[in-house]
Scaffold this motif. Structure first.
Motif, PDB file in Angstrom:
ATOM      1  N   ASP A 104       0.802  -1.228   0.000  1.00  0.00           N
ATOM      2  CA  ASP A 104       0.000   0.000   0.000  1.00  0.00           C
ATOM      3  C   ASP A 104       0.836   1.280   0.000  1.00  0.00           C
ATOM      4  O   ASP A 104       0.579   2.189  -0.770  1.00  0.00           O
ATOM      5  N   HIS A 105       1.813   1.325   0.871  1.00  0.00           N
ATOM      6  CA  HIS A 105       2.614   2.539   1.045  1.00  0.00           C
ATOM      7  C   HIS A 105       3.493   2.733  -0.191  1.00  0.00           C
ATOM      8  O   HIS A 105       4.329   1.882  -0.510  1.00  0.00           O
ATOM      9  N   PRO A 106       3.351   3.845  -0.928  1.00  0.00           N
ATOM     10  CA  PRO A 106       4.085   4.010  -2.189  1.00  0.00           C
ATOM     11  C   PRO A 106       5.609   4.012  -2.040  1.00  0.00           C
ATOM     12  O   PRO A 106       6.309   3.476  -2.901  1.00  0.00           O
ATOM     13  N   VAL A 107       6.131   4.587  -0.959  1.00  0.00           N
ATOM     14  CA  VAL A 107       7.584   4.598  -0.765  1.00  0.00           C
ATOM     15  C   VAL A 107       8.067   3.182  -0.428  1.00  0.00           C
ATOM     16  O   VAL A 107       9.074   2.721  -0.967  1.00  0.00           O
ATOM     17  N   ARG A 108       7.349   2.465   0.445  1.00  0.00           N
ATOM     18  CA  ARG A 108       7.746   1.091   0.785  1.00  0.00           C
ATOM     19  C   ARG A 108       7.662   0.186  -0.446  1.00  0.00           C
ATOM     20  O   ARG A 108       8.478  -0.688  -0.637  1.00  0.00           O
ATOM     21  N   ARG A 109       6.635   0.406  -1.270  1.00  0.00           N
ATOM     22  CA  ARG A 109       6.485  -0.386  -2.498  1.00  0.00           C
ATOM     23  C   ARG A 109       7.688  -0.156  -3.405  1.00  0.00           C
ATOM     24  O   ARG A 109       8.329  -1.108  -3.857  1.00  0.00           O
ATOM     25  N   ALA A 110       8.026   1.107  -3.662  1.00  0.00           N
ATOM     26  CA  ALA A 110       9.165   1.428  -4.536  1.00  0.00           C
ATOM     27  C   ALA A 110      10.472   0.920  -3.925  1.00  0.00           C
ATOM     28  O   ALA A 110      11.305   0.321  -4.627  1.00  0.00           O
ATOM     29  N   ASP A 111      10.647   1.117  -2.614  1.00  0.00           N
ATOM     30  CA  ASP A 111      11.865   0.641  -1.950  1.00  0.00           C
ATOM     31  C   ASP A 111      11.942  -0.887  -1.981  1.00  0.00           C
ATOM     32  O   ASP A 111      13.019  -1.459  -2.144  1.00  0.00           O
ATOM     33  N   GLY A 112      10.799  -1.551  -1.836  1.00  0.00           N
ATOM     34  CA  GLY A 112      10.781  -3.010  -1.896  1.00  0.00           C
ATOM     35  C   GLY A 112      11.236  -3.523  -3.253  1.00  0.00           C
ATOM     36  O   GLY A 112      11.982  -4.499  -3.345  1.00  0.00           O
ATOM     37  N   LEU A 113      10.814  -2.856  -4.313  1.00  0.00           N
ATOM     38  CA  LEU A 113      11.228  -3.267  -5.657  1.00  0.00           C
ATOM     39  C   LEU A 113      12.726  -3.032  -5.863  1.00  0.00           C
ATOM     40  O   LEU A 113      13.413  -3.850  -6.485  1.00  0.00           O
ATOM     41  N   LYS A 123       4.656  -2.007   7.479  1.00  0.00           N
ATOM     42  CA  LYS A 123       3.963  -0.716   7.514  1.00  0.00           C
ATOM     43  C   LYS A 123       4.818   0.388   8.114  1.00  0.00           C
ATOM     44  O   LYS A 123       4.807   1.522   7.646  1.00  0.00           O
ATOM     45  N   THR A 124       5.569   0.075   9.174  1.00  0.00           N
ATOM     46  CA  THR A 124       6.326   1.119   9.868  1.00  0.00           C
ATOM     47  C   THR A 124       7.749   1.297   9.364  1.00  0.00           C
ATOM     48  O   THR A 124       8.356   2.336   9.610  1.00  0.00           O
TER      49      THR A 124
END
Length: 142
Positions: free
Chosen positions: A21-30, A78-79
């Motif tokens: 859900d979180h756009p920064v976490r999504r991009a960082d995860g990729l 999430k955090t």
């Protein structure tokens, strides 16, 4: 003895990361997925519902407890982003001093976002962790 709760699944890792859900976490995860693939040369598997793991190893503790765990990996929580280096981060204080903003647990490194840290130092920690684990246990690629 109790079985490990976190096991490798057949869930699609890319679909999991793209659904964060979180756009920064999504991009960082990729970004982390590409980094871990490059460093380890292994294909990731989802361990439990939220941990992206690379490789595995079988362990037996002095207590007799045994199991299989991921060799290294991360989770876009999430955090924070949680990075897993299975021998733990305690022996890597000299490297962590160069990392940037982070917190540690026993085998977890918590980063709010990749922009807070030096990615080359993250790469160094992952490489050292996998190498260290391989000296302690036989590691199997995925």
């Amino acid at each position: 003895m109790a079985e490990n709760k976190t096991k490798a699944t057949d869930q699609d890792v890319t679909a999991f990361l793209e659904a964060v859900d979180h756009p920064v976490r999504r991009a960082d995860g990729l970004v982390l997925d590409a980094m871990f693939r490059r460093i380890t040369g292994w294909t990731p598997r989802l361990w439990g519902p939220t941990i992206v793991g690379y490789g595995s190893y079988d362990y037996v503790y002095d207590s007799g407890r045994s199991g299989t765990s991921l060799a290294t990996g991360f989770s876009p929580r999430k955090t924070a982003l949680s990075l897993y280096i299975m021998p733990g981060y305690q022996d890597y204080s000299a490297i962590r001093d160069r990392l940037g903003k982070h917190k540690i647990g026993k085998a977890c490194l918590h980063i709010n976002k990749l922009a807070d840290v030096d990615l080359s130092v993250v790469e160094e920690l992952v490489r050292r962790g996998v190498d260290d684990l391989g000296r302690r246990y036989p590691v199997t690629g995925s």
